[in-house]
Design a protein around this motif. Structure first.
Motif, PDB file in Angstrom:
ATOM      1  N   ALA A 107       0.828  -1.206   0.000  1.00 10.68           N
ATOM      2  CA  ALA A 107       0.000   0.000   0.000  1.00 10.68           C
ATOM      3  C   ALA A 107       0.861   1.255   0.000  1.00 10.68           C
ATOM      4  O   ALA A 107       0.604   2.208  -0.753  1.00 10.68           O
ATOM      5  CB  ALA A 107      -0.934  -0.007   1.212  1.00 10.68           C
ATOM      6  N   TRP A 108       1.908   1.268   0.837  1.00 13.47           N
ATOM      7  CA  TRP A 108       2.751   2.455   0.917  1.00 13.47           C
ATOM      8  C   TRP A 108       3.571   2.652  -0.361  1.00 13.47           C
ATOM      9  O   TRP A 108       3.590   3.740  -0.935  1.00 13.47           O
ATOM     10  CB  TRP A 108       3.670   2.375   2.124  1.00 13.47           C
ATOM     11  CG  TRP A 108       4.647   3.509   2.201  1.00 13.47           C
ATOM     12  CD1 TRP A 108       5.979   3.468   1.962  1.00 13.47           C
ATOM     13  CD2 TRP A 108       4.341   4.878   2.498  1.00 13.47           C
ATOM     14  NE1 TRP A 108       6.550   4.713   2.105  1.00 13.47           N
ATOM     15  CE2 TRP A 108       5.550   5.603   2.436  1.00 13.47           C
ATOM     16  CE3 TRP A 108       3.170   5.553   2.829  1.00 13.47           C
ATOM     17  CZ2 TRP A 108       5.618   6.959   2.675  1.00 13.47           C
ATOM     18  CZ3 TRP A 108       3.239   6.916   3.072  1.00 13.47           C
ATOM     19  CH2 TRP A 108       4.444   7.608   2.995  1.00 13.47           C
ATOM     20  N   VAL A 109       4.229   1.611  -0.789  1.00 10.99           N
ATOM     21  CA  VAL A 109       5.121   1.732  -1.945  1.00 10.99           C
ATOM     22  C   VAL A 109       4.339   1.914  -3.234  1.00 10.99           C
ATOM     23  O   VAL A 109       4.669   2.769  -4.062  1.00 10.99           O
ATOM     24  CB  VAL A 109       6.037   0.485  -2.045  1.00 10.99           C
ATOM     25  CG1 VAL A 109       6.887   0.548  -3.319  1.00 10.99           C
ATOM     26  CG2 VAL A 109       6.935   0.386  -0.819  1.00 10.99           C
ATOM     27  N   GLY A 110       3.278   1.124  -3.411  1.00  6.09           N
ATOM     28  CA  GLY A 110       2.549   1.159  -4.672  1.00  6.09           C
ATOM     29  C   GLY A 110       1.506   2.253  -4.767  1.00  6.09           C
ATOM     30  O   GLY A 110       1.418   2.938  -5.790  1.00  6.09           O
ATOM     31  N   LEU A 111       0.701   2.439  -3.707  1.00  6.20           N
ATOM     32  CA  LEU A 111      -0.412   3.379  -3.776  1.00  6.20           C
ATOM     33  C   LEU A 111      -0.029   4.794  -3.373  1.00  6.20           C
ATOM     34  O   LEU A 111      -0.505   5.766  -3.972  1.00  6.20           O
ATOM     35  CB  LEU A 111      -1.565   2.887  -2.897  1.00  6.20           C
ATOM     36  CG  LEU A 111      -2.167   1.519  -3.276  1.00  6.20           C
ATOM     37  CD1 LEU A 111      -3.280   1.144  -2.313  1.00  6.20           C
ATOM     38  CD2 LEU A 111      -2.677   1.536  -4.717  1.00  6.20           C
ATOM     39  N   VAL A 112       0.799   4.933  -2.339  1.00 12.26           N
ATOM     40  CA  VAL A 112       1.161   6.267  -1.861  1.00 12.26           C
ATOM     41  C   VAL A 112       2.373   6.810  -2.606  1.00 12.26           C
ATOM     42  O   VAL A 112       2.340   7.911  -3.156  1.00 12.26           O
ATOM     43  CB  VAL A 112       1.431   6.260  -0.344  1.00 12.26           C
ATOM     44  CG1 VAL A 112       1.836   7.651   0.129  1.00 12.26           C
ATOM     45  CG2 VAL A 112       0.191   5.780   0.423  1.00 12.26           C
TER      46      VAL A 112
ATOM     47  N   LEU B 139       5.611  -1.811  -8.483  1.00 13.61           N
ATOM     48  CA  LEU B 139       5.818  -3.036  -7.726  1.00 13.61           C
ATOM     49  C   LEU B 139       6.121  -4.174  -8.691  1.00 13.61           C
ATOM     50  O   LEU B 139       5.321  -4.484  -9.573  1.00 13.61           O
ATOM     51  CB  LEU B 139       4.577  -3.369  -6.900  1.00 13.61           C
ATOM     52  CG  LEU B 139       4.226  -2.404  -5.772  1.00 13.61           C
ATOM     53  CD1 LEU B 139       2.894  -2.774  -5.155  1.00 13.61           C
ATOM     54  CD2 LEU B 139       5.303  -2.414  -4.706  1.00 13.61           C
ATOM     55  N   ARG B 140       7.275  -4.798  -8.506  1.00 17.03           N
ATOM     56  CA  ARG B 140       7.663  -5.918  -9.364  1.00 17.03           C
ATOM     57  C   ARG B 140       8.156  -7.074  -8.508  1.00 17.03           C
ATOM     58  O   ARG B 140       8.931  -6.859  -7.575  1.00 17.03           O
ATOM     59  CB  ARG B 140       8.766  -5.499 -10.337  1.00 17.03           C
ATOM     60  CG  ARG B 140       8.323  -4.480 -11.382  1.00 17.03           C
ATOM     61  CD  ARG B 140       9.463  -4.131 -12.314  1.00 17.03           C
ATOM     62  NE  ARG B 140      10.549  -3.471 -11.593  1.00 17.03           N
ATOM     63  CZ  ARG B 140      11.700  -3.096 -12.159  1.00 17.03           C
ATOM     64  NH1 ARG B 140      11.921  -3.345 -13.430  1.00 17.03           N
ATOM     65  NH2 ARG B 140      12.625  -2.494 -11.427  1.00 17.03           N
ATOM     66  N   TRP B 141       7.687  -8.282  -8.822  1.00 17.68           N
ATOM     67  CA  TRP B 141       8.172  -9.448  -8.112  1.00 17.68           C
ATOM     68  C   TRP B 141       9.486  -9.879  -8.739  1.00 17.68           C
ATOM     69  O   TRP B 141       9.546 -10.140  -9.932  1.00 17.68           O
ATOM     70  CB  TRP B 141       7.158 -10.585  -8.185  1.00 17.68           C
ATOM     71  CG  TRP B 141       7.519 -11.729  -7.274  1.00 17.68           C
ATOM     72  CD1 TRP B 141       8.022 -12.926  -7.625  1.00 17.68           C
ATOM     73  CD2 TRP B 141       7.405 -11.729  -5.842  1.00 17.68           C
ATOM     74  NE1 TRP B 141       8.229 -13.695  -6.517  1.00 17.68           N
ATOM     75  CE2 TRP B 141       7.868 -12.988  -5.404  1.00 17.68           C
ATOM     76  CE3 TRP B 141       6.978 -10.798  -4.899  1.00 17.68           C
ATOM     77  CZ2 TRP B 141       7.899 -13.334  -4.059  1.00 17.68           C
ATOM     78  CZ3 TRP B 141       7.015 -11.149  -3.567  1.00 17.68           C
ATOM     79  CH2 TRP B 141       7.466 -12.397  -3.153  1.00 17.68           C
ATOM     80  N   PRO B 142      10.553  -9.964  -7.953  1.00 13.38           N
ATOM     81  CA  PRO B 142      11.853 -10.283  -8.539  1.00 13.38           C
ATOM     82  C   PRO B 142      11.916 -11.706  -9.086  1.00 13.38           C
ATOM     83  O   PRO B 142      11.305 -12.622  -8.534  1.00 13.38           O
ATOM     84  CB  PRO B 142      12.819 -10.107  -7.353  1.00 13.38           C
ATOM     85  CG  PRO B 142      11.964 -10.333  -6.147  1.00 13.38           C
ATOM     86  CD  PRO B 142      10.621  -9.785  -6.499  1.00 13.38           C
TER      87      PRO B 142
END
Length: 243
Positions: free
Chosen positions: A59-64, A69-72
């Motif tokens: 939520a913080w990294v992607g939305l705010v 967001l990438r899955w390694p």
């Protein structure tokens, strides 16, 4: 116009403080405050708290912060180092337990408390314990690495020197384990603090490994193996009392 980038950076510290403190608070709620509550109440509190904890990073990294967001992709870098670390630690733990602690009955009282706790959350058979052990070792360890190493440590190393980020994130990672250990071993028992410090060292190693390898897979595999070893010893502790 509001500078969203500056707004996010100014809010990063409060979010990190919350992220550092929330897991220990949650553990206190379902291990201490709800210790005598019905199993379903403990399970609901645990599930709701874990949903909040593991939703926060995305939520913080992607939305705010509006970061992608990438899955390694799986990589081998760091994996063997993580495996070797856990193999050594689990080997030492098993030798210590089976050669000394088990024969001496050192942890007999702790086994009773552990059995009572797992029964309190509805784990009453060996099969149920096995399912719990697999879930924690395989899934929960990955979620903890995503939370503690990728998110907490990963964000903090951009706010402070690397060594400080490792130490602070690892002490916070230790904090909720201290509560669990204190409930089982007692707050005046030296084993509580010995195992707590060992947990912080493990968290510090995984943070360093994540930084060194750039991948969460090494820390995850190492964490997975460590949890599997702990659950194996835990089963031996509780099986004599019917859990």
């Amino acid at each position: 116009m509001v500078d969203v980038g500056k707004l996010n950076r100014s809010a990063e510290w409060p979010v990190m403080v919350f992220a550092l403190a929330f897991p220990a608070t949650l553990t206190w709620v379902y291990f201490v405050a709800l210790a005598n509550a019905p199993a379903w109440t403990q399970q609901m509190a645990y599930s709701a708290g874990k949903f909040i904890q593991f939703s926060l990073p995305a939520a913080w990294v992607g939305l705010v912060c509006r970061e992608r967001l990438r899955w390694p992709r799986p990589v081998s870098q760091g994996c063997w180092l993580g495996v070797r670390f856990s193999a050594i630690v689990v080997g030492v733990m098993a030798a210590l337990y089976f050669a000394w602690l088990r024969p001496s009955g050192e942890f007999a009282a702790e086994g009773e408390k552990m059995a009572e706790k797992v029964r309190g959350i509805g784990i009453t058979t060996a099969a149920a314990y096995g399912v719990m052990a697999i879930f924690y070792s395989l899934v929960h360890s990955l979620l903890e690495e995503y939370y503690w190493r990728w998110f907490v440590f990963g964000r903090m190393r951009s706010l402070m020197p690397l060594a400080s980020a490792i130490v602070i994130s690892s002490l916070a990672f230790m904090a909720h384990h201290v509560i669990v250990l204190g409930c089982y071993f007692g707050w005046s028992n030296g084993w509580t603090y010995f195992f707590s410090v060992a947990t912080a060292i493990g968290g510090g190693f995984w943070a360093w490994l994540y930084h060194r390898s750039g991948s969460i897979y090494g820390p995850w595999i190492s964490h997975l193996l460590m949890d599997a070893g702990i659950f194996g010893i835990g089963y031996d502790l509780v099986r004599s009392v019917g859990a």
